[in-house]
Scaffold this active site. Structure first.
Site, PDB file in Angstrom:
ATOM      1  N   ASP A   1       0.835  -1.200   0.000  1.00  0.00           N
ATOM      2  CA  ASP A   1       0.000   0.000   0.000  1.00  0.00           C
ATOM      3  C   ASP A   1       0.870   1.250   0.000  1.00  0.00           C
ATOM      4  OD1 ASP A   1      -2.126  -1.732   0.272  1.00  0.00           O
ATOM      5  OD2 ASP A   1      -2.393  -1.363   2.416  1.00  0.00           O
ATOM      6  N   VAL A   2       0.316   2.339  -0.490  1.00  0.00           N
ATOM      7  CA  VAL A   2       1.024   3.622  -0.486  1.00  0.00           C
ATOM      8  C   VAL A   2       1.494   3.975   0.925  1.00  0.00           C
ATOM      9  CG1 VAL A   2       0.749   6.112  -0.829  1.00  0.00           C
ATOM     10  CG2 VAL A   2      -0.147   4.521  -2.539  1.00  0.00           C
TER      11      VAL A   2
END
Length: 319
Positions: free
Chosen positions: A152-153
């Site tokens: 995930d970012v």
């Protein structure tokens, strides 16, 4: 009135498609029916209905109106978006841990996506590697070439990217058949009971929030093993071993147990705890990755230390 839907009844005309509402969608909201039938997100389907691009028996209807099986649905679909392009861009904090002709292993900082995607304008691992001259495998979609798994970012840590075509094929297979050891460290709210255990709960898109995922009956099988490393008055540091690799799996599973990752406001974390620890994202770190090297067949293992923001939060909890 009922009708059986057959695939050859869909009659595209440019970007307009027409078909009868199947029996299985009888009584469903119009925007939900459009979402299900055409593979659109609920938000996109609702926008399409509100724009008058979804007609029921030739008439525009409110998105909340229920549809009847056999009613004729005419939908004008938006033109497909162009695939995002990989743009070489230096990524501050992106550290190459290891590289050879087959793979490149990076330590991903927060705020960086694995690859370009619609709506994302920030830095990416693939763009960062291109900027420093790494040639990536051409297998996969254009914007995801060489990517065999993602973080995930807002999640930091170890990530491997394939450079050769052979490495891409072998690593994709290894991830698919669960031959890659993936370990994360997370700080979750409260104390888990039992302190060591397995979460086996299927995950799919959240039924009403496009940007979230959830434990859903009929979702994809998802298995998370965990072991408490250290307990604090209001939180626990846990070692997490992923058996599967669904989007947001760790975040969803612990949130479902009512022990969300500290700082993960998207999945129900307490904002006051996040503020006290100075966190602006979830306390979740891809700590370790172990797999058979696709070129040498040797077992390799890579470990990432906690970044500064997570280490500071951990220190506060320990004080």
């Amino acid at each position: 009135m009922t009708s059986t839907y057959e695939p050859d009844q869909v009659r595209p005309s440019g970007d307009r498609r027409s078909l009868p509402v199947p029996d299985g969608l009888d009584g469903m909201r119009l925007d939900q029916a459009v979402s299900r039938l055409f593979g659109l997100s609920r938000t996109a389907a609702a926008a399409l209905v509100e724009a008058g691009d979804a007609l029921v028996d030739g008439v525009a209807r409110p998105k909340s109106e229920k549809v009847d099986a056999g009613s004729w649905l005419e939908v004008t679909l938006p033109a497909p978006a162009a695939a995002p392009q990989v743009v070489p861009q230096a990524v501050p904090g992106l550290r190459v841990v290891y590289a050879d002709d087959d793979i490149v292993v990076v330590d991903k900082p927060v705020g960086v996506a694995a690859h370009p995607s619609p709506g994302w304008t920030g830095p990416t691992v693939i763009g960062g590697l291109a900027a420093i001259g790494h040639r990536i495998a051409t297998s996969g979609a254009a914007e995801r070439q060489g990517v065999v798994h993602r973080l995930d970012v807002g999640t930091t840590g170890i990530m491997v990217v394939a450079k050769s075509e052979q490495a891409y094929s072998l690593l994709k297979r290894a991830f698919k058949f669960r031959e890659v050891e993936k370990r994360y460290h997370a700080i979750v709210q409260g104390h888990l009971d039992p302190l060591r255990g397995t979460i086996d709960a299927p995950i799919d898109r959240h039924p009403s929030h496009d940007y979230r995922w959830a434990v859903v009956s009929g979702g994809k099988p998802s298995i998370t093993h965990y072991d408490t490393i250290e307990a604090f008055p209001a939180a626990s540091l846990v070692d997490v071993h992923l058996e599967t690799g669904r989007t947001h799996q760790i975040r969803v599973h612990f949130s479902t147990l009512r022990h969300p990752c500290v700082g993960d406001l998207t999945y129900g974390a307490d904002p006051t705890i996040a503020a006290r620890l100075g966190l602006t994202r979830q306390w979740l770190h891809a700590r370790e990755l172990s797999f058979q090297h696709p070129g040498t067949a040797e077992q390799v293992r890579f470990v990432s230390e906690y970044p500064d923001d997570l280490q500071r939060a951990l220190t506060i909890l320990r004080d």
